[in-house]
Design an enzyme around this catalytic site. Structure first.
Site, short mmCIF file in Angstrom:
data_model
loop_
_atom_site.label_atom_id
_atom_site.label_comp_id
_atom_site.label_asym_id
_atom_site.label_seq_id
_atom_site.Cartn_x
_atom_site.Cartn_y
_atom_site.Cartn_z
N GLU A 442 0.85 -1.12 -0.01
CA GLU A 442 -0.10 0.02 0.00
C GLU A 442 0.74 1.45 0.07
O GLU A 442 0.44 2.14 0.46
CB GLU A 442 -0.97 0.05 1.22
CG GLU A 442 -1.95 -1.06 1.15
CD GLU A 442 -2.86 -1.36 0.20
OE1 GLU A 442 -2.98 -0.17 -0.68
OE2 GLU A 442 -3.43 -2.29 0.03
N GLY A 443 1.93 1.24 -0.53
CA GLY A 443 3.03 2.24 -0.52
C GLY A 443 3.84 2.32 0.57
O GLY A 443 3.68 2.27 1.68
#
Length: 597
Positions: A442-443
């Protein structure tokens, strides 16, 4: 070990005392008639039973057995299918879904606690419904009415699952260079082609259909991220009556062999002219995906707290039972050959660090969830706008700081066990391996730090900070006549002033030092996280300090004092690193990084 018990008392404390959820919900017509204290507590109680009795016992075997891939088909670990069915039958996948499509419409503040319970029980299991919930969010916000009617009810029920397909082998954080394409067909559909990697639940045996949300580019679209569109690509196409039809030309080419979360199928997905349907407008796909990313990134922080909570529960129990050595102040258990290791200061330091970060993180995630609820349900436009800014500002902190501290906590939990923590049967080494991914997907947390400092602070000259800092100042001023709270309020105020000063320094220096933001980002996020946790602990202390006849509130004050005195001072080292600038980071020539140069 599978003896996880949901921290119900702490969750109720946050919901009902710190954040006064019932009062907030009463101002929101969309939820006022469906949720009150008794309903919220009943939901938490049932969630606690499901996660501790059904899901947690599966966690160790899910790691030993893992998800398996054979000829394009994925088999999840033993017990997952039955547990998933129980999860869905209980309506947990529909908890915060839109009521008009079969969801319960419950607030995020409540859902976040159920998420934490599920993540504490088994991250591998929790990832399957988590990705479906995220896909539902994107469809709910951006799909047409017809598309919502086609997909959402079956996804909320758990009959169908959802994925998000972003990453490609050559395009991770830089989605603008993706090559997946979607060519328009005469019937209004698109032929989607390309390869996506790291797709959680891209293939599994839990549901009868999988609805992939795929980012791809339509030929002729603008270059870079402005040319990305979103498509629904179902595993099985639907007949006119809504029943399952032919298999679409999308398949799982393999699954990854990973450090942890082995029960979660992380898939390579190949789209070979697969039939897909445009979600919303062309070239808005990245914006649509970010709708779910705010929730998913908070979910990563919650995932971290969930794992760290399980680690703490096991470590605290072990430290009380394990005897070794004697207390420096004299025998505490003279009838035994040695004292419990919890008498040793270093063991206590590890446990208190874990608990301080866990409870501070749980409070912070609830605070961010509150802002999401205001954005979604409030009818006060000024409140909604302020909450939107807070969500934008705090989401990268929730994702990165919470997972960084969770990984530290799980490592400490392993250390409390000593050599036994390195042995599989105790479960601590699995928690360390499983929670490590939360800092990456998610980053990555480095990307989150750049987002916080570069986009949310420097780009708008600190505008997003103003309301958050003003809120903290208002809390300090409102309570500074309470002498018992000054040990919290004074350090909070001092650390906030340090954060303000270093923020001004970065904004001033970045025009002359183009690497200043990149060099400072991770330290800045850590400093920001420490101040935020100090604010959370001050709010918890304010509700606890007058109720010290109760052991729950006594413990709050002990742990909070530890955070303020032993953990908050770490802000000074982060600020020193920021003040050093980028010179020593960027000075060494690139070639010298290779020892064989």
């Amino acid at each position: 070990m599978s003896n996880y018990q949901a921290p119900m008392r702490d969750m109720q404390f946050l919901l009902h005392e710190v954040f006064n959820a019932e009062q907030l919900w009463a101002t929101m017509p969309a939820v006022a008639d469906m949720i009150d204290k008794d309903t919220a507590d009943a939901i938490l109680s049932e969630g606690a039973k499901l996660t501790s009795e059904v899901i947690a016992p599966l966690n160790r075997n899910s790691d030993e057995q893992g998800a398996t891939w054979t000829n394009g088909e994925v088999t999840t670990p033993d017990g997952f299918s039955k547990a998933y069915q129980l999860y869905c039958d209980g309506g947990w996948g529909a908890l915060s879904g839109e009521p008009e499509h079969g969801g319960m419409g419950m607030p995020k503040m409540l859902q976040s606690f159920v998420e934490e319970m599920t993540q504490s029980a088994s991250i591998s299991f929790a990832l399957y419904p988590m990705l479906t919930a995220g896909a539902c969010l994107a469809l709910s916000a951006h799909a047409s009415t017809e598309m919502k009617q086609t997909y959402l009810e079956n996804m909320y029920s758990g009959q169908w699952a959802g994925t998000m397909c972003l990453t490609e082998p050559h395009a991770g954080s830089d989605l603008g260079i993706m090559t997946a394409k979607a060519e328009a067909k005469n019937d209004g559909s698109f032929a989607v082609s390309g390869t996506k990697i790291f797709i959680t639940g891209g293939e599994q045996d839990l549901t009868e259909n999988i609805i992939h949300l795929v980012l791809a580019k339509i030929p002729g679209a603008p270059e870079g991220p402005r040319g990305i569109s979103m498509f629904v690509v179902p595993k099985f196409l639907l007949n006119e009556d809504g029943s399952l039809g032919a298999r679409n030309t999308v398949g799982c080419g393999s699954i990854e062999h990973k450090m942890g979360i082995k029960g979660s199928a992380t898939c390579v997905m190949n789209f070979d002219g697969a039939k897909g349907y445009l979600v919303g407008e062309e070239n808005k796909g990245l914006n649509y995906m970010f709708t779910m990313m705010n929730y998913e990134r908070l979910g990563m922080g919650i995932q971290g707290v969930g794992a760290a909570e399980t680690s703490y529960q096991q470590a605290a129990e072990y430290a009380i039972e394990r005897i070794q050595g004697r207390s420096a102040t004299g025998k505490k258990s003279p009838d035994k050959k040695a004292d419990s290791i919890i008498v040793h200061p270093d063991v206590r330091k590890m446990l208190l660090t874990m608990r301080a970060y866990n409870e501070g993180g749980r409070c912070f995630s609830t605070y961010v969830a509150k802002q999401l609820d205001i954005v979604k349900f409030s009818e006060n436009q000024e409140d909604k706008q302020q909450a939107e800014q807070l969500v934008a500002l705090l989401t990268p902190v929730a994702k990165a700081f919470m997972t960084d501290m969770a990984y530290e906590s799980c490592n400490l939990g392993q250390m409390v066990f000593g050599g036994h923590g390195y042995v599989r049967e105790w479960g601590q080494e699995q928690l360390v391996r499983d929670v490590r991914i939360a800092q990456i997907y998610e980053g990555t947390n480095g990307i989150q730090a750049l987002d916080l400092l570069g986009r949310k602070v420097v780009a708008n000259k600190g505008q997003f900070l103003e309301s958050y800092f003003a809120e903290i100042n208002a809390f300090v001023n409102a309570n500074n006549s309470n002498q018992a709270l000054l040990p919290y309020l004074n350090p909070l105020n001092e650390s906030l002033e340090k954060l303000k000063a270093v923020t001004d320094l970065i904004i001033a220096e970045q025009s002359n030092d183009k690497d200043m933001v990149g060099a400072s980002a991770t330290d800045y996020l850590a400093a920001f996280g420490l101040v935020s946790y100090a604010y959370m602990w001050a709010m918890m202390a304010e509700k606890s300090v007058s109720q010290l006849s109760d052991e729950f509130y006594q413990a709050k004050m002990y742990v909070g004092a530890f955070f303020i005195e032993r953990l908050l001072p770490k802000i000074d080292s982060h600020i020193k690193s920021i003040e050093a600038g980028s010179k020593t980071l960027m000075a060494m020539p690139e070639g010298l990084f290779n020892y064989n140069h």
